[in-house]
Write an enzyme that holds these catalytic residues in place. Sequence first.
Site, short mmCIF file in Angstrom:
data_model
loop_
_atom_site.label_atom_id
_atom_site.label_comp_id
_atom_site.label_asym_id
_atom_site.label_seq_id
_atom_site.Cartn_x
_atom_site.Cartn_y
_atom_site.Cartn_z
N ASP A 137 10.96 -9.97 -9.49
CA ASP A 137 9.50 -10.16 -9.14
C ASP A 137 9.40 -11.90 -9.81
OD1 ASP A 137 6.82 -10.42 -9.35
OD2 ASP A 137 6.56 -8.76 -10.95
N CYS A 172 -2.94 -14.63 -0.29
CA CYS A 172 -4.27 -14.14 -0.73
C CYS A 172 -5.05 -15.62 -0.23
CB CYS A 172 -4.45 -13.62 -2.05
SG CYS A 172 -6.07 -12.91 -2.22
N HIS A 456 -0.57 23.99 -4.50
CA HIS A 456 0.24 25.05 -5.31
C HIS A 456 0.79 24.45 -6.34
CE1 HIS A 456 -0.44 28.14 -2.13
NE2 HIS A 456 -0.59 26.98 -1.42
#
Lengths: 535, 535
Positions: A137, A172, A456
């Site tokens: 990273d 981005c 469940h």
Amino acid sequence: MPGSTLSGPPASGTGGGMTPRTAVPKLVIIMVGLPARGKSYIVRKLCRYLNWLQYETRVFNVGERRRLAGRITELDGDHDKAGASRLGRTLFSSSAAFFDPTDPSLVSVRDDIALETLDELLDWLSSRENSSIGILDATNSTRERRERVLSRIRRSTCTCTSTGILFLESCCFDRDILDQNFRLKLQGPDYRTQDPDRGLEDFRQRVAFYEKSYVPLGEAEEQERIPYLQVIDVGRKINTHLIQGFLSSRIVEYMLNFNLSKRQIWIFCGGESTDDSVGRIGRPSDLTEAGRHYAASLVRFIHEQREQWEANRERKMCWVQNNHEPAEFAPGGGQARSQDPPGTAADRSPHRPLNLCIWTSTMPQTVQTVSGFSDVLFPKSEMKMLDDLNAGDMAGLTFDDIAALHPAVHAARKQHKLLYRWPGLGGECYLDLIERLRPVILELERRKDHLLVVTHRAVVRVLLSYFLDLRRDDLAEMVIPKNWGFLLEPAPYGIEFSAYSYQPVSGTFRLEPEVSRGRFLPGSILQSGSKEVEG
Amino acid sequence: MPGSTLSGPPASGTGGGMTPRTAVPKLVIIMVGLPARGKSYIVRKLCRYLNWLQYETRVFNVGERRRLAGRITELDGDHDKAGASRLGRTLFSSSAAFFDPTDPSLVSVRDDIALETLDELLDWLSSRENSSIGILDATNSTRERRERVLSRIRRSTCTCTSTGILFLESCCFDRDILDQNFRLKLQGPDYRTQDPDRGLEDFRQRVAFYEKSYVPLGEAEEQERIPYLQVIDVGRKINTHLIQGFLSSRIVEYMLNFNLSKRQIWIFCGGESTDDSVGRIGRPSDLTEAGRHYAASLVRFIHEQREQWEANRERKMCWVQNNHEPAEFAPGGGQARSQDPPGTAADRSPHRPLNLCIWTSTMPQTVQTVSGFSDVLFPKSEMKMLDDLNAGDMAGLTFDDIAALHPAVHAARKQHKLLYRWPGLGGECYLDLIERLRPVILELERRKDHLLVVTHRAVVRVLLSYFLDLRRDDLAEMVIPKNWGFLLEPAPYGIEFSAYSYQPVSGTFRLEPEVSRGRFLPGSILQSGSKEVEG
């Protein structure tokens, strides 16, 4: 499952088998991207998913090593000496100056820190039999850095067994997402003790330094035939190159299902069934009177929660303004909705409440639990994938019966609950269940609606272990208190988690603040709940 | 499964239920790409996959409509009249002149043909309850054409129910793939009756016309927020934009697993088990003496076949030179191999034979069938996903028992074999099996190795129905003759299919030329095999 391709664990016969330990596939993921592009968010989520799939995954964060190096330099008193002092202080302060790409000595220090972190990763990957995926990273935003990383991997002795490589870049361009990420950075370890304005200024300078020398993944990697995955604006666009390996394919598949919508994911067990009331496991069974009472309470509770959420909607809708919905076509028909089963996907207009979809197993105890919800208002799906862990020949017995009648089965299961497959037709172990639930997790991640999953105990356990990042042993041993429900809310830094306990007398669900507060502690807090049958 | 999200069909209880018919999601896929970029190959394969997933999918091919229009014009005698004559002859001859982008009347004729084809698609999608995905197979290589297509869909009355849109572009920059595609075009309907050199010349001219005005998907679609999927060099690169819908996600997932490697996929049932020998269904069961004889014969047969394949390897390796393997790292470790379970992926070097991987179910009848293959030479995986169709409470009975003891079950199943779920814990129907086998198909498509899949009759049926493009009714009714095996070989225009029958006396497998020759005819040829128990 390590060593197997896409199956659950191999076993002899259909039941009672144990997973043979085979060699584990190895992969190095190298992150790429400017600061504040959501790399660490992606890394954390991906790491959680891969660990849940039982591929042991670890993140090696270069920023942490840099901060640690800074602290050590400081403690060594090096900051008093000339030469090292500027460096030491720069490291410790994490100030933008440290990221100046025109100062070769700083470039070299930063490279050293990154390569030391990589060495640690390669060492972890080679020295441990079960380690499978190491994630580096860091920004790795220049060609030169990536070349150095690749050549270090090539030379590494650890890769004598075949190790795959995948570059994963987060880009981005969306201003709203970027602003949000910048704000989050100021709460991070480099800036949280600083004045916010000065911190922001410094961080912008750091990003500007990176931008000077930043080269996105592309032609160079393609010429060298390096597999990569590029994620743009949190999944608005995804570009892949040479994705062929099994693990890489799994990773792309997962990344395709990212979204940032604010919404609620509720996970409940079905109400008490006739079998439950006498401790019998694994069969289809109708609700008891108490179970029906619980079911009616659940309807009221979820309606209330939904109203509250809608009332707070403005501030909840999305962490960032989301301009990434597909265009709408045709009257009454939206592109975003159209490919979901009609009526199930939410209309994103502010005038309509966010849809709540209900998923149950195909077994009567869960189907009956949601029968009080309107079929018109709540799109329901019965999924075989949400059926109870198949107990094979032991279905219909109590755990005491199994101990008494099949002591060998009982002992073997107790010892290796995760890997032990119940004997008999269809019998499963927890690893089988993880593989069966993989598409459910992908669909949970893809959806932008609220979801109510009624299933469940064993399935709840496996689903929670994904959201709460539990590891192997915690997963199988985790105790789910009877009639508790769980709320998962995706948030910028992970998952917000709350637990609610059912109050049978009042027919209400009560928030359990000790469990909800702060991070969920695997295997401890939930185990302090009421004594429970195992499962 | 239409109407459900990702489950098998909903049913009440765990068994005996029938799929309720719910509304079907609708999607229009608009192909984009220059001629000879493999669009039709992708379309055919995708259509087969989506139909197999039980989403009714149909391809609407503009080229076919153009050729048909040309023939009609010719038959009308219009070719004798001025004005229409040039057009008619041009259409009929499919000559490059027709694709001249500078002649507005021809552009307009081509647009009309494309839009008429689109109308047909939209009409099919809206008028039939079960129609789900319409694929417009055309070049759609200009912005103007795509605008016209989009606005036609927007205005269409058919989209009053929400209909999704996905652009799917195939690009090709690899010269070898292109050359191969050009050669294939000369065998296609436009050119097969022509002199090859003149045909090639004309086709190159056609492509040159297209290239003049070609605009790949990109910025314009992004600004209009149109979801798209771009496939470059048969999956070397995949770019996606705004993929959020359920069907679109399924399509991207599938397209990520394309490869062009030449290899063999063998599909066999396990040998005769004790249960088989008395007609009992659905349980784990050991091989009989006859079953072990079959297993030994299978080992010999596959070894022989593998040797033959390697001997012919040069011409078989790949349809095109494949330069798209990821780079290799580190001694002994290849990138391509690394992410497969170690030892399972093939070394692509010419000096080593292509790997053969063996997949079985977890049940003893299939595991024992491959026990004669060396574990060292053949990577084996036992997969729960390949287990027999779960017969629930009927497991261990014969079909006669079921008819006698459970006549209602027997009758219901006979009537709706595809949708009827066996009653009892874990009981499945054929739709459940399709959903369970989806990851197996994706992995089959991803692999570049030879595969030997040894499984159960119902599973063989479902796998073959994928490769042979069988529809619902054929699937459930298809008879798999006892002890036959099947070979699937990916080829440029689809799948080459061969069937082999087991000869118990000689312990050999014999090619069945009537079945192998030409295309497989659903429900007819295989049904002519020996009488078989149903399943």
